[in-house]
Scaffold this motif. Sequence first.
Motif, PDB file in Angstrom:
ATOM      1  N   GLY A  16      39.748  49.183  30.067  1.00  0.00           N
ATOM      2  CA  GLY A  16      39.926  50.093  31.192  1.00  0.00           C
ATOM      3  C   GLY A  16      38.915  50.023  32.318  1.00  0.00           C
ATOM      4  N   PHE A  17      38.245  48.878  32.477  1.00  0.00           N
ATOM      5  CA  PHE A  17      37.283  48.742  33.567  1.00  0.00           C
ATOM      6  C   PHE A  17      37.856  47.878  34.687  1.00  0.00           C
ATOM      7  N   ILE A  18      37.583  48.273  35.930  1.00  0.00           N
ATOM      8  CA  ILE A  18      38.066  47.527  37.101  1.00  0.00           C
ATOM      9  C   ILE A  18      36.967  46.668  37.717  1.00  0.00           C
ATOM     10  N   ALA A  19      35.748  46.828  37.266  1.00  0.00           N
ATOM     11  CA  ALA A  19      34.614  46.049  37.765  1.00  0.00           C
ATOM     12  C   ALA A  19      33.469  46.171  36.764  1.00  0.00           C
ATOM     13  N   ASP A  20      32.486  45.289  36.907  1.00  0.00           N
ATOM     14  CA  ASP A  20      31.319  45.382  36.042  1.00  0.00           C
ATOM     15  C   ASP A  20      30.407  46.518  36.533  1.00  0.00           C
ATOM     16  N   PRO A  21      29.313  46.806  35.841  1.00  0.00           N
ATOM     17  CA  PRO A  21      28.463  47.923  36.265  1.00  0.00           C
ATOM     18  C   PRO A  21      27.923  47.801  37.692  1.00  0.00           C
ATOM     19  N   ALA A  22      27.817  46.576  38.214  1.00  0.00           N
ATOM     20  CA  ALA A  22      27.321  46.364  39.576  1.00  0.00           C
ATOM     21  C   ALA A  22      28.448  46.355  40.617  1.00  0.00           C
ATOM     22  N   GLY A  23      29.688  46.510  40.158  1.00  0.00           N
ATOM     23  CA  GLY A  23      30.816  46.532  41.079  1.00  0.00           C
ATOM     24  C   GLY A  23      31.496  45.189  41.286  1.00  0.00           C
ATOM     25  N   ARG A  24      31.040  44.151  40.614  1.00  0.00           N
ATOM     26  CA  ARG A  24      31.670  42.827  40.739  1.00  0.00           C
ATOM     27  C   ARG A  24      32.987  42.800  39.965  1.00  0.00           C
ATOM     28  N   PHE A  25      33.941  42.041  40.487  1.00  0.00           N
ATOM     29  CA  PHE A  25      35.231  41.894  39.812  1.00  0.00           C
ATOM     30  C   PHE A  25      35.705  40.448  39.825  1.00  0.00           C
ATOM     31  N   ASP A  26      34.825  39.516  40.189  1.00  0.00           N
ATOM     32  CA  ASP A  26      35.204  38.111  40.304  1.00  0.00           C
ATOM     33  C   ASP A  26      35.395  37.412  38.961  1.00  0.00           C
ATOM     34  N   PHE A  27      35.144  38.077  37.861  1.00  0.00           N
ATOM     35  CA  PHE A  27      35.350  37.508  36.534  1.00  0.00           C
ATOM     36  C   PHE A  27      36.795  37.641  36.069  1.00  0.00           C
ATOM     37  N   PHE A  28      37.595  38.476  36.756  1.00  0.00           N
ATOM     38  CA  PHE A  28      39.006  38.564  36.390  1.00  0.00           C
ATOM     39  C   PHE A  28      39.648  37.216  36.696  1.00  0.00           C
ATOM     40  N   PRO A  29      40.391  36.662  35.733  1.00  0.00           N
ATOM     41  CA  PRO A  29      40.979  35.340  35.961  1.00  0.00           C
ATOM     42  C   PRO A  29      42.078  35.384  37.024  1.00  0.00           C
ATOM     43  N   ILE A  30      42.195  34.289  37.732  1.00  0.00           N
ATOM     44  CA  ILE A  30      43.306  34.147  38.669  1.00  0.00           C
ATOM     45  C   ILE A  30      44.348  33.320  37.934  1.00  0.00           C
ATOM     46  N   GLU A  31      45.213  34.013  37.247  1.00  0.00           N
ATOM     47  CA  GLU A  31      46.230  33.366  36.422  1.00  0.00           C
ATOM     48  C   GLU A  31      47.434  33.004  37.289  1.00  0.00           C
ATOM     49  N   PRO A  32      47.814  31.729  37.329  1.00  0.00           N
ATOM     50  CA  PRO A  32      48.922  31.321  38.197  1.00  0.00           C
ATOM     51  C   PRO A  32      50.229  32.079  37.925  1.00  0.00           C
ATOM     52  N   ASP A  33      50.535  32.353  36.651  1.00  0.00           N
ATOM     53  CA  ASP A  33      51.807  33.040  36.366  1.00  0.00           C
ATOM     54  C   ASP A  33      51.801  34.476  36.888  1.00  0.00           C
ATOM     55  N   VAL A  34      50.682  35.164  36.735  1.00  0.00           N
ATOM     56  CA  VAL A  34      50.571  36.544  37.217  1.00  0.00           C
ATOM     57  C   VAL A  34      50.572  36.566  38.741  1.00  0.00           C
ATOM     58  N   MET A  35      49.785  35.688  39.340  1.00  0.00           N
ATOM     59  CA  MET A  35      49.680  35.677  40.802  1.00  0.00           C
ATOM     60  C   MET A  35      51.014  35.337  41.455  1.00  0.00           C
ATOM     61  N   ALA A  36      51.750  34.378  40.910  1.00  0.00           N
ATOM     62  CA  ALA A  36      53.046  34.013  41.493  1.00  0.00           C
ATOM     63  C   ALA A  36      53.996  35.209  41.461  1.00  0.00           C
ATOM     64  N   ALA A  37      54.035  35.906  40.342  1.00  0.00           N
ATOM     65  CA  ALA A  37      54.932  37.063  40.218  1.00  0.00           C
ATOM     66  C   ALA A  37      54.506  38.202  41.140  1.00  0.00           C
ATOM     67  N   MET A  38      53.229  38.519  41.140  1.00  0.00           N
ATOM     68  CA  MET A  38      52.752  39.645  41.948  1.00  0.00           C
ATOM     69  C   MET A  38      52.815  39.333  43.447  1.00  0.00           C
ATOM     70  N   ASN A  39      52.513  38.080  43.830  1.00  0.00           N
ATOM     71  CA  ASN A  39      52.596  37.720  45.247  1.00  0.00           C
ATOM     72  C   ASN A  39      54.037  37.770  45.748  1.00  0.00           C
ATOM     73  N   ALA A  40      54.973  37.465  44.878  1.00  0.00           N
ATOM     74  CA  ALA A  40      56.385  37.551  45.268  1.00  0.00           C
ATOM     75  C   ALA A  40      56.838  39.004  45.398  1.00  0.00           C
ATOM     76  N   GLU A  41      56.361  39.858  44.499  1.00  0.00           N
ATOM     77  CA  GLU A  41      56.770  41.266  44.498  1.00  0.00           C
ATOM     78  C   GLU A  41      55.995  42.123  45.489  1.00  0.00           C
ATOM     79  N   ARG A  42      54.720  41.831  45.655  1.00  0.00           N
ATOM     80  CA  ARG A  42      53.833  42.653  46.490  1.00  0.00           C
ATOM     81  C   ARG A  42      52.995  41.760  47.414  1.00  0.00           C
ATOM     82  N   PRO A  43      53.661  41.028  48.331  1.00  0.00           N
ATOM     83  CA  PRO A  43      52.913  40.088  49.180  1.00  0.00           C
ATOM     84  C   PRO A  43      51.868  40.758  50.061  1.00  0.00           C
ATOM     85  N   GLU A  44      52.060  42.023  50.357  1.00  0.00           N
ATOM     86  CA  GLU A  44      51.112  42.728  51.220  1.00  0.00           C
ATOM     87  C   GLU A  44      49.764  42.954  50.554  1.00  0.00           C
ATOM     88  N   ALA A  45      49.672  42.764  49.236  1.00  0.00           N
ATOM     89  CA  ALA A  45      48.407  42.955  48.526  1.00  0.00           C
ATOM     90  C   ALA A  45      47.512  41.719  48.601  1.00  0.00           C
TER      91      ALA A  45
END
Length: 191
Positions: A16-45
């Motif tokens: 349930g964490f959205i960032a590390d204690p310092a506020g970084r979130f760059d450790f979340f993987p950029i998964e091609p399958d998730v990104m393709a689906a989400m970019n198609a559904e919510r391109p404005e994000a």
Amino acid sequence: MVLRKLTYYVAASIDGFIADPAGRFDFFPIEPDVMAAMNAERPEAVPTAFRSAIGLADDTLNRSYDTVLMGRHSYEPGLAAGMTSPYAHLRQIVFSTTLSSTDVEIVKSDPLGAVRALKREPGLGIWLCGGGTLASQLLPEIDELVIKQYPLVLGAGIPLFSSAFEPSQFNLDSARPFDSGAVVLTYTRSL
């Protein structure tokens, strides 16, 4: 009158964490399958600076949202990289008592009142981009949660919501698993 919907659309760890204690979130993987689906559904994000790189034309229509809300900590990483208007294709509102800007709207007080007024305006939905403190303040007005849950355990960090104990009931609408191990969970507020 039909009110606009406020959606908290965010990446989170299993715990349930959205960032590390310092506020970084760059450790979340950029998964091609998730990104393709989400970019198609919510391109404005997708931030404006990256839209053409992933094949989104500047005139790609916003499907879900025409407004994005950010807390100061969510806005500052883009600002540090020189992006004063990270989502130029959306109305951008940053809630902060310390920032001043001409490229985004700054709301210095009463986030809940500001969102209630926004929801009465005509338009598409409103996307709450982050973070946990702002999400907690806006919880009474959040209509939908869309959580990209990645198979990571952080152990500590900035939680999805960082407030006092305040149970709020949501219904699970869908749980969409991906081969990469991520799951996109969609909840709507119980009436």
